[in-house]
Design a protein around this motif. Sequence first.
Motif, PDB file in Angstrom:
ATOM      1  N   LYS A 159      -0.125  10.382   8.900  1.00 55.28           N
ATOM      2  CA  LYS A 159      -1.316  10.537   7.125  1.00 55.28           C
ATOM      3  C   LYS A 159      -0.187   9.710   6.839  1.00 55.28           C
ATOM      4  O   LYS A 159       0.861   9.134   6.987  1.00 55.28           O
ATOM      5  N   PHE A 160      -1.395   8.605   5.847  1.00 64.39           N
ATOM      6  CA  PHE A 160      -0.419   8.333   4.761  1.00 64.39           C
ATOM      7  C   PHE A 160       0.665   8.804   3.702  1.00 64.39           C
ATOM      8  O   PHE A 160       1.348   8.629   3.165  1.00 64.39           O
ATOM      9  N   SER A 161       0.269  10.070   3.735  1.00 63.69           N
ATOM     10  CA  SER A 161       1.009  10.373   2.433  1.00 63.69           C
ATOM     11  C   SER A 161       3.082  10.797   3.606  1.00 63.69           C
ATOM     12  O   SER A 161       3.617  10.322   2.462  1.00 63.69           O
ATOM     13  N   ASP A 162       2.696  10.697   4.708  1.00 64.14           N
ATOM     14  CA  ASP A 162       4.102  10.688   5.273  1.00 64.14           C
ATOM     15  C   ASP A 162       4.514   9.192   5.419  1.00 64.14           C
ATOM     16  O   ASP A 162       6.086   8.815   5.160  1.00 64.14           O
ATOM     17  N   LEU A 163       3.636   8.799   5.500  1.00 64.23           N
ATOM     18  CA  LEU A 163       3.798   6.754   5.237  1.00 64.23           C
ATOM     19  C   LEU A 163       4.905   6.875   4.051  1.00 64.23           C
ATOM     20  O   LEU A 163       6.225   5.878   3.548  1.00 64.23           O
ATOM     21  N   LEU A 164       3.801   6.644   2.963  1.00 60.31           N
ATOM     22  CA  LEU A 164       4.985   6.514   1.447  1.00 60.31           C
ATOM     23  C   LEU A 164       5.699   6.821   1.274  1.00 60.31           C
ATOM     24  O   LEU A 164       6.641   6.376   0.814  1.00 60.31           O
ATOM     25  N   LYS A 165       5.781   8.793   1.681  1.00 58.34           N
ATOM     26  CA  LYS A 165       7.093   9.375   1.315  1.00 58.34           C
ATOM     27  C   LYS A 165       8.342   8.214   2.267  1.00 58.34           C
ATOM     28  O   LYS A 165       9.567   7.991   1.432  1.00 58.34           O
ATOM     29  N   ALA A 166       8.201   8.047   3.515  1.00 58.91           N
ATOM     30  CA  ALA A 166       9.019   7.509   3.886  1.00 58.91           C
ATOM     31  C   ALA A 166       9.296   6.176   3.627  1.00 58.91           C
ATOM     32  O   ALA A 166      10.463   5.881   3.811  1.00 58.91           O
ATOM     33  N   ALA A 167       8.933   5.285   3.667  1.00 62.92           N
ATOM     34  CA  ALA A 167       8.537   3.871   3.090  1.00 62.92           C
ATOM     35  C   ALA A 167       9.498   3.600   1.329  1.00 62.92           C
ATOM     36  O   ALA A 167       9.825   2.882   1.500  1.00 62.92           O
ATOM     37  N   VAL A 168       8.584   4.332   0.174  1.00 57.34           N
ATOM     38  CA  VAL A 168       9.518   4.646  -0.627  1.00 57.34           C
ATOM     39  C   VAL A 168      10.759   5.127  -0.993  1.00 57.34           C
ATOM     40  O   VAL A 168      11.435   4.657  -1.985  1.00 57.34           O
ATOM     41  N   LEU A 169      10.553   6.097  -0.151  1.00 57.94           N
ATOM     42  CA  LEU A 169      12.326   6.443  -0.208  1.00 57.94           C
ATOM     43  C   LEU A 169      13.544   5.983   0.783  1.00 57.94           C
ATOM     44  O   LEU A 169      14.203   6.482   1.032  1.00 57.94           O
ATOM     45  N   HIS A 170      13.118   4.860   1.127  1.00 59.18           N
ATOM     46  CA  HIS A 170      14.132   4.005   2.005  1.00 59.18           C
ATOM     47  C   HIS A 170      14.723   3.787   1.410  1.00 59.18           C
ATOM     48  O   HIS A 170      14.779   2.814   0.473  1.00 59.18           O
ATOM     49  N   PRO A 171      16.546   3.593   2.138  1.00 57.78           N
ATOM     50  CA  PRO A 171      17.056   2.446   0.653  1.00 57.78           C
ATOM     51  C   PRO A 171      16.713   1.108   0.763  1.00 57.78           C
ATOM     52  O   PRO A 171      17.155   1.134  -0.553  1.00 57.78           O
ATOM     53  N   ALA A 172      15.765   0.844   1.448  1.00 51.68           N
ATOM     54  CA  ALA A 172      15.322  -0.603   1.434  1.00 51.68           C
ATOM     55  C   ALA A 172      14.812  -0.999  -0.090  1.00 51.68           C
ATOM     56  O   ALA A 172      14.914  -1.164  -0.381  1.00 51.68           O
ATOM     57  N   MET A 173      14.285   0.407  -0.332  1.00 48.06           N
ATOM     58  CA  MET A 173      12.910   0.150  -1.467  1.00 48.06           C
ATOM     59  C   MET A 173      13.723   0.319  -2.297  1.00 48.06           C
ATOM     60  O   MET A 173      13.517   0.065  -3.432  1.00 48.06           O
TER      61      MET A 173
END
Lengths: 491, 389
Positions: free
Chosen positions: A174-188
């Motif tokens: 799901k895009f929503s899962d991708l969004l949350k994982a990618a945006v809230l990752h320490p790298a971001m």
Amino acid sequence: MSAVSIALNRFGYGLACGARAPRDPKAWLLAQLDSFDPAPAPIAARAQTRGKTGEMIETLRTLRREVREMADPAMAPAGGEAAMMAETGADNSRAAALAGLPPEYRTKLLEARRVAIDDLAVRVNVAVASETPLVERLVHFWSNHFSVSLGKPGTQFEVGPHEFTAIRPHVLGKFSDLLKAAVLHPAMLLYLDQFQSIGPNAPFQQRRAARANADPQAPRGLNENLAREVLELHTLGVGGGYAQADVTELARALTGWTVPGIGRVGRFAQEQASGAAFVALVHEPGARTILGKTYAASGPGQALAVLDDLAAHPSTARFIATKFARHFAGDTPPTSLVARLEADFRNTGGDLASLTRTLIASPEAWAPGPLKFRTPFEWYIAAMRLSGLEGLEPQRIARVLGELGQTPWRAPSPAGYDDLAASWAAPDVLFRRVELAERMAQGAPADDVLARAEAAFPDALSDMTRTWLTRAESGRQALALLLVAPEMMRR
Amino acid sequence: MLTRLDRRTLLAGSLALGASGLALPRIALAQTTGTRKVLFVLLRGAADGLAMLAPVGDPGFEALRGAALADYASAPRIGSFFALHPALTEVGKAAASGEALFVHAAATAYRERSHFDAQNLLETGGSAPYATKDGWLNRLVTLTGEAQRGEMPRALAIAPAVPLALRGDAPVSSYAPSALPAASDDFMARVGALYEADSELASLWARAIETRAMAGDDGLNSLRDASANGALVASLMQGARGAQIAMIEVDGWDTHANQRGAFARQARGLDALLAAYRTGMGEEWRDTLVLVATEFGRTAQLNGTGGTDHGTASAALVMGGNVRGGRVEADWPGLAARQLYEGRDLAPTIALESVLAGAVAEHFRLDPAQTLARLFPGRIGKPLSGIVR
């Protein structure tokens, strides 16, 4: 281009040396969605680096403080910060700057640099060896959509894991899962300054105001960088219907999301699924209103709820569909294709496997073309696969990608690298590929080049290319020519 | 069969093939503006004008940027009101000798806060982002070519790929030094032959070969070293065969956090680049115009992390041997809260487009109003005048 050549090249990274072209192009692409491995051996075998980032940031902060005590920070020529930037910026002065550092810092910086370069090589090697090249392309597409950069101090331990653990597992989810994982990752959180953003009315801020000896250099308040880019680049897109007030409110909702193990508040951190930490002490209290909807105070859940709604917003569907279509079907993608992808995204609630299947089923994506000029990274992976080169040193892979002009995880802005021919079809870009092709051919198997060319571009090889491959004075020269032939430059 | 194609014949061939405009005879060079050169330096990421050229005479400055005020204590003054950032030493010297002009509180027609849209508008010169496909600098190439009686100026991007400002109908080359060992001449000749039937690749290839030959393909020059970059740009622009219109980009101005150190580092790099370029141009400096601009400014107040966020007006810099410099061109809007644009940014009082158009028009002796209309269509107001002697 023939349908098989389109499946191989437009949808994938080209034929690998020794592999056979598929018989049924669409079935071959669809099968990849089932057989994709999110954690193949080189990624699974990667050393654990979680926890090292906090230590790294603290090291850099100490270093910066020490340098400040020695000299005016703004003017220090080759001090800690300069060395730090040189380290992350692949600078010529890196060696000189590093040499001036205390040994314990130098060791840490070198370790961080080695981890980042090893991760880069893992990305390349996985793509070169992949039997699901369409899904590797999706990984790299989304990784560029959620671009993070090694150019920011302290990110070296996180950019690889960002792609490996936040992007890869979700590219068919799901895009929503991708969004949350990618945006809230320490790298971001590091890259877009979120890790040091503090709610103006957060308890931590109140307490500090009461303390007399507060460090005046420590972070003091709100930073809206991540909030703006989430709206502009990750979800709604510019003109997607948000205002400055929405940016500020999202920035407030995001306060508290930070990187584990840093600062005085680190011991109050709650671990989050994304690898980030949430520190309630720096979170802005109260409800937030974004795009007309109110979100009650709920700690880390507040930002998650906003991101879920942004993922489901119609502007997001339009923005993602356009970008996705552009990547496969041309710099100015057909509006019929964009509309179909947009409808699919909305109807399935952002199911990215369905989006990919709809793309494969769309006639626009199978136009004879070619429709796209290959970016340097795409060209390099295709050239590595076709040449059969393997076992390159990580250092060398990193250097070559830099020379080609597109090092992954080093895009010049949070928008990632451009996906337009105008950005890449330039004289110097072409020249570098020609220089590299000649060198690659020196070390690669160079027999049966014409047969390899026919297999890599089934029913799609031009007479001109065939002629010049035949006329080459050696197998090596033929291979070098094949690597830069027009068929390799576009897909 | 291909035999004995050496570098010289290859070059001659590609020149005739790829750049027919350049093969035109050069008529009466001295009487035209054909020896005049322009370098456009684009600062990507929104450079903070208030840090670059601090309005220390404005009482509002101390209130907004108090902590930074000390940095400007012994910095070069431009007039009594402004102080130049102390890292811009060489620019300061150029200002002292009257060769650097500053424009403050300038902005393009763009009023939102997206880097990408703002850079698009600044580079295309269109009246809205994405409304125009080609770049204003490319249109300047055509315009100058017309004024030089069809003698098209050579145009060059010092970058691996051509930036939007230089993209368009007029031929443009790009060059960035490569650390790879040079490919063999024979192989390059065969690549040229392989591309013969492919017009796009053939044209890119011809221009790549031509630029390489001119630069002497010195792989030691590094794009990452600011000073070497300045010297490289000069070496590619010098002499009758050098580029007449060129562009280089400097990234890294998006100082959202810890701006004090970050801006100083950026400014030092820019200063070194400009100084080396000025030295490298030698005698030709008096016929050279350098334009330094950015897509928008930054918030007047520091944010919670010692940085600044996306804003509106910023400063621009015009340098060159024939510039009427040593001064600041500004209709100062003030820094009091009610004077700030939307209560947060330096308010724009000069159109950046009128500065760029006015400067190149005077430099190339073009009609200023027509130049503005061609390069930046749809703008109201007049091009800035009195920039060039």
